[in-house]
Write an enzyme that holds these catalytic residues in place. Structure first.
Site, PDB file in Angstrom:
ATOM      1  N   TRP A 158     -11.919  -2.260  -7.550  1.00 31.10           N
ATOM      2  CA  TRP A 158     -12.671  -2.074  -8.801  1.00 31.10           C
ATOM      3  C   TRP A 158     -13.456  -0.764  -8.784  1.00 31.10           C
ATOM      4  O   TRP A 158     -13.789  -0.226  -9.840  1.00 31.10           O
ATOM      5  CB  TRP A 158     -13.653  -3.222  -9.030  1.00 31.10           C
ATOM      6  CG  TRP A 158     -13.025  -4.510  -9.455  1.00 31.10           C
ATOM      7  CD1 TRP A 158     -12.968  -5.665  -8.724  1.00 31.10           C
ATOM      8  CD2 TRP A 158     -12.385  -4.812 -10.706  1.00 31.10           C
ATOM      9  NE1 TRP A 158     -12.324  -6.659  -9.441  1.00 31.10           N
ATOM     10  CE2 TRP A 158     -11.957  -6.159 -10.656  1.00 31.10           C
ATOM     11  CE3 TRP A 158     -12.112  -4.074 -11.863  1.00 31.10           C
ATOM     12  CZ2 TRP A 158     -11.290  -6.782 -11.719  1.00 31.10           C
ATOM     13  CZ3 TRP A 158     -11.452  -4.696 -12.929  1.00 31.10           C
ATOM     14  CH2 TRP A 158     -11.043  -6.024 -12.854  1.00 31.10           C
ATOM     15  N   HIS A 198       2.071   3.186  -9.124  1.00 33.85           N
ATOM     16  CA  HIS A 198       1.901   1.735  -9.308  1.00 33.85           C
ATOM     17  C   HIS A 198       3.078   1.164 -10.093  1.00 33.85           C
ATOM     18  O   HIS A 198       3.588   0.093  -9.762  1.00 33.85           O
ATOM     19  CB  HIS A 198       0.576   1.436 -10.013  1.00 33.85           C
ATOM     20  CG  HIS A 198      -0.627   1.911  -9.249  1.00 33.85           C
ATOM     21  ND1 HIS A 198      -0.790   1.669  -7.900  1.00 33.85           N
ATOM     22  CD2 HIS A 198      -1.727   2.614  -9.636  1.00 33.85           C
ATOM     23  CE1 HIS A 198      -1.929   2.209  -7.495  1.00 33.85           C
ATOM     24  NE2 HIS A 198      -2.521   2.793  -8.529  1.00 33.85           N
ATOM     25  N   GLU A 242     -12.465  -4.519  -3.749  1.00 35.38           N
ATOM     26  CA  GLU A 242     -12.998  -3.154  -3.597  1.00 35.38           C
ATOM     27  C   GLU A 242     -12.286  -2.147  -4.507  1.00 35.38           C
ATOM     28  O   GLU A 242     -12.835  -1.089  -4.814  1.00 35.38           O
ATOM     29  CB  GLU A 242     -12.876  -2.701  -2.140  1.00 35.38           C
ATOM     30  CG  GLU A 242     -13.796  -3.446  -1.167  1.00 35.38           C
ATOM     31  CD  GLU A 242     -13.363  -4.872  -0.863  1.00 35.38           C
ATOM     32  OE1 GLU A 242     -12.146  -5.168  -0.905  1.00 35.38           O
ATOM     33  OE2 GLU A 242     -14.246  -5.717  -0.612  1.00 35.38           O
ATOM     34  N   SER A 273      -7.561  -5.310  -4.825  1.00 27.01           N
ATOM     35  CA  SER A 273      -8.625  -5.931  -4.026  1.00 27.01           C
ATOM     36  C   SER A 273      -9.961  -5.901  -4.754  1.00 27.01           C
ATOM     37  O   SER A 273     -10.149  -5.138  -5.718  1.00 27.01           O
ATOM     38  CB  SER A 273      -8.756  -5.202  -2.687  1.00 27.01           C
ATOM     39  OG  SER A 273      -9.390  -3.945  -2.874  1.00 27.01           O
ATOM     40  N   ARG A 302     -12.461   2.101  -7.872  1.00 27.27           N
ATOM     41  CA  ARG A 302     -11.619   3.299  -8.108  1.00 27.27           C
ATOM     42  C   ARG A 302     -11.947   3.893  -9.485  1.00 27.27           C
ATOM     43  O   ARG A 302     -12.587   3.227 -10.310  1.00 27.27           O
ATOM     44  CB  ARG A 302     -10.144   2.900  -8.031  1.00 27.27           C
ATOM     45  CG  ARG A 302      -9.730   2.564  -6.623  1.00 27.27           C
ATOM     46  CD  ARG A 302      -8.237   2.429  -6.507  1.00 27.27           C
ATOM     47  NE  ARG A 302      -7.877   2.175  -5.120  1.00 27.27           N
ATOM     48  CZ  ARG A 302      -6.654   2.249  -4.639  1.00 27.27           C
ATOM     49  NH1 ARG A 302      -5.649   2.575  -5.443  1.00 27.27           N
ATOM     50  NH2 ARG A 302      -6.406   2.005  -3.374  1.00 27.27           N
ATOM     51  N   ILE A 312      -6.586  -4.672   7.846  1.00 25.22           N
ATOM     52  CA  ILE A 312      -6.478  -5.875   7.014  1.00 25.22           C
ATOM     53  C   ILE A 312      -6.995  -5.625   5.594  1.00 25.22           C
ATOM     54  O   ILE A 312      -6.546  -6.255   4.641  1.00 25.22           O
ATOM     55  CB  ILE A 312      -7.284  -7.044   7.667  1.00 25.22           C
ATOM     56  CG1 ILE A 312      -6.774  -7.342   9.086  1.00 25.22           C
ATOM     57  CG2 ILE A 312      -7.237  -8.312   6.825  1.00 25.22           C
ATOM     58  CD1 ILE A 312      -5.382  -7.906   9.188  1.00 25.22           C
ATOM     59  N   LEU A 358      10.403 -20.828  -4.750  1.00 22.72           N
ATOM     60  CA  LEU A 358       9.406 -20.002  -4.054  1.00 22.72           C
ATOM     61  C   LEU A 358       8.023 -20.108  -4.701  1.00 22.72           C
ATOM     62  O   LEU A 358       7.891 -20.031  -5.915  1.00 22.72           O
ATOM     63  CB  LEU A 358       9.875 -18.535  -4.098  1.00 22.72           C
ATOM     64  CG  LEU A 358       8.926 -17.499  -3.499  1.00 22.72           C
ATOM     65  CD1 LEU A 358       8.901 -17.598  -1.978  1.00 22.72           C
ATOM     66  CD2 LEU A 358       9.335 -16.081  -3.913  1.00 22.72           C
ATOM     67  N   ASP A 387       0.834  -1.212   0.000  1.00 23.61           N
ATOM     68  CA  ASP A 387       0.000   0.000   0.000  1.00 23.61           C
ATOM     69  C   ASP A 387       0.869   1.263   0.000  1.00 23.61           C
ATOM     70  O   ASP A 387       1.976   1.267   0.535  1.00 23.61           O
ATOM     71  CB  ASP A 387      -0.904  -0.025   1.244  1.00 23.61           C
ATOM     72  CG  ASP A 387      -2.019   1.002   1.132  1.00 23.61           C
ATOM     73  OD1 ASP A 387      -2.399   1.381   0.004  1.00 23.61           O
ATOM     74  OD2 ASP A 387      -2.514   1.439   2.197  1.00 23.61           O
ATOM     75  N   GLY A 388       0.315   2.320  -0.596  1.00 24.41           N
ATOM     76  CA  GLY A 388       0.990   3.627  -0.547  1.00 24.41           C
ATOM     77  C   GLY A 388       1.498   4.132  -1.889  1.00 24.41           C
ATOM     78  O   GLY A 388       2.155   5.182  -1.944  1.00 24.41           O
TER      79      GLY A 388
HETATM   80  C1  IPE Z   1      -5.304  -2.612   0.134  1.00 20.08           C
HETATM   81  O1  IPE Z   1      -5.037  -1.286  -0.077  1.00 20.08           O
HETATM   82  C2  IPE Z   1      -5.301  -3.343  -1.171  1.00 20.08           C
HETATM   83  C3  IPE Z   1      -4.013  -3.431  -1.857  1.00 20.08           C
HETATM   84  C4  IPE Z   1      -2.863  -2.994  -1.424  1.00 20.08           C
HETATM   85  C5  IPE Z   1      -4.042  -4.091  -3.111  1.00 20.08           C
HETATM   86  P1  IPE Z   1      -6.205  -0.194  -0.165  1.00 20.08           P
HETATM   87  O2  IPE Z   1      -5.539   1.102  -0.409  1.00 20.08           O
HETATM   88  O3  IPE Z   1      -7.221  -0.610  -1.168  1.00 20.08           O
HETATM   89  O4  IPE Z   1      -6.845  -0.280   1.292  1.00 20.08           O
HETATM   90  P2  IPE Z   1      -7.704   0.798   2.090  1.00 20.08           P
HETATM   91  O5  IPE Z   1      -8.739   1.329   1.137  1.00 20.08           O
HETATM   92  O6  IPE Z   1      -6.765   1.871   2.527  1.00 20.08           O
HETATM   93  O7  IPE Z   1      -8.261   0.042   3.254  1.00 20.08           O
HETATM   94  C1  IPE Z   2      -1.725   0.222  -3.259  1.00 22.82           C
HETATM   95  O1  IPE Z   2      -1.487   1.588  -3.293  1.00 22.82           O
HETATM   96  C2  IPE Z   2      -2.040  -0.349  -4.628  1.00 22.82           C
HETATM   97  C3  IPE Z   2      -3.458  -0.684  -4.813  1.00 22.82           C
HETATM   98  C4  IPE Z   2      -4.358  -0.658  -3.890  1.00 22.82           C
HETATM   99  C5  IPE Z   2      -3.869  -1.063  -6.145  1.00 22.82           C
HETATM  100  P1  IPE Z   2      -2.660   2.640  -3.287  1.00 22.82           P
HETATM  101  O2  IPE Z   2      -3.049   2.919  -4.700  1.00 22.82           O
HETATM  102  O3  IPE Z   2      -3.763   2.226  -2.400  1.00 22.82           O
HETATM  103  O4  IPE Z   2      -1.918   3.899  -2.689  1.00 22.82           O
HETATM  104  P2  IPE Z   2      -2.495   4.936  -1.627  1.00 22.82           P
HETATM  105  O5  IPE Z   2      -2.920   4.159  -0.423  1.00 22.82           O
HETATM  106  O6  IPE Z   2      -3.630   5.647  -2.292  1.00 22.82           O
HETATM  107  O7  IPE Z   2      -1.331   5.835  -1.333  1.00 22.82           O
HETATM  108 MG    MG Z   3      -4.101   2.482  -0.399  1.00 23.84          MG
END
Ligand code: IPE
Ligand code: IPE
Ligand code: MG
Length: 256
Positions: free
Chosen positions: A72, A40, A70, A68, A74, A198, A134, A23-24
């Site tokens: 979708w 990404h 969810e 995830s 975005r 989670i 792996l 994430d991030g």
């Molecule tokens: C979790 O990150 C899913 C992935 C890293 C693929 P999200 O950015 O979607 O999670 P939330 O929305 O902060 O909970």
């Molecule tokens: C994780 O990074 C990748 C996916 C969820 C696809 P994010 O896209 O959620 O990045 P932030 O959380 O918005 O920084």
């Molecule tokens: Mg995120």
């Protein structure tokens, strides 16, 4: 030597199965004045690092949360750029995975993906299926709740056809019907990006995972941070519901 993690991991304290919520990426891109899609793309380099390091260390399984159920929801443009990235990255990386002996599998609702991407996934899985190193799982269109529902549906179907009796469903059989199947439970979950949640990742398989939350944004994740996560894991006493005394009686500390 760049093998930062190798120096601290010993076979007794190495997780068999590591899962990472990557994430991030969006915040990383925003901080550089870039589009989210660039974040990404920048997330690919730490994926390569982790796959390489986990292979070297002898970790059995690595499961990466890439998209995830969810996600979708975005903006369509971001979803399209992520799907494009999966498509090109899988194709580009499959040769290298093969050379490292990595076996790749995609977990998640693959029927929600384009036919083109499904075909590319099937071919990458087939090309790496015979590898003995792996076990790498990429979670795409994955949700822990979706996984539990699809497992329940599969078992219910077997009951309806008479192949299975409801009283034959126990934890082991249920786990076997989940996407991770026979893989060991997750020992260590790493989540980058600073959130401590989670987010519908492997709900069943995380039952006794140790949780390591990193404030690093995923594109900045590196071997030193992986080493810190492994060090954190090595320092945990895993009790699985027992008392500390019981655990220590079973595994007395090794004399120096
Ligand atoms: C979790 O990150 C899913 C992935 C890293 C693929 P999200 O950015 O979607 O999670 P939330 O929305 O902060 O909970
Ligand atoms: C994780 O990074 C990748 C996916 C969820 C696809 P994010 O896209 O959620 O990045 P932030 O959380 O918005 O920084
Ligand atoms: Mg995120």
């Amino acid at each position: 030597m760049t093998r930062a993690a190798s120096s601290i991991a010993s076979p007794e304290t190495l997780p068999r199965h590591i899962a990472i919520t990557m994430d991030g990426n969006g915040r990383w891109a925003a901080a550089q004045g870039l589009a989210r899609s660039s974040g990404h793309e920048a997330g690919l380099a730490p994926v390569r690092l982790c796959v390489e390091e986990c292979s070297q260390l002898g970790v059995e399984a690595l499961t990466l949360f890439a998209f995830s159920s969810e996600n979708w929801s975005r903006p369509a443009e971001e979803v399209a750029s992520l799907m494009g990235l999966f498509f090109s990255a899988i194709d580009r990386e499959v040769g290298e995975l093969g050379r490292k002996g990595v076996r790749l599998r995609i977990i998640g609702d693959r029927k929600a993906l384009s036919i083109r991407l499904q075909a590319r996934i099937a071919s990458a899985e087939q090309r790496t299926a015979g590898n003995a190193g792996l076990r790498l799982q990429l979670a795409v269109s994955y949700g822990g709740r979706w996984d539990i529902v699809q497992a329940a549906r599969k078992l219910a179907g077997q009951c309806a056809s008479g192949a299975l009796r409801p009283d034959q469903i126990d934890e082991a059989r249920f786990a076997g019907a989940l996407e991770l199947g026979a893989l060991p439970d997750v020992d260590l979950l790493i989540r980058t990006g600073g959130e401590r949640r989670i987010s519908n990742f492997l709900l069943w398989n995380l039952a006794y995972a140790e949780l390591y939350f990193s404030d690093r944004l995923w594109p900045d994740f590196d071997l030193a941070e992986l080493a810190r996560a492994l060090e954190f894991f090595a320092g945990r006493e895993r009790r699985f519901g027992l008392t500390g005394g019981q655990v220590q009686a079973e595994h007395p500390p090794v004399a120096q």
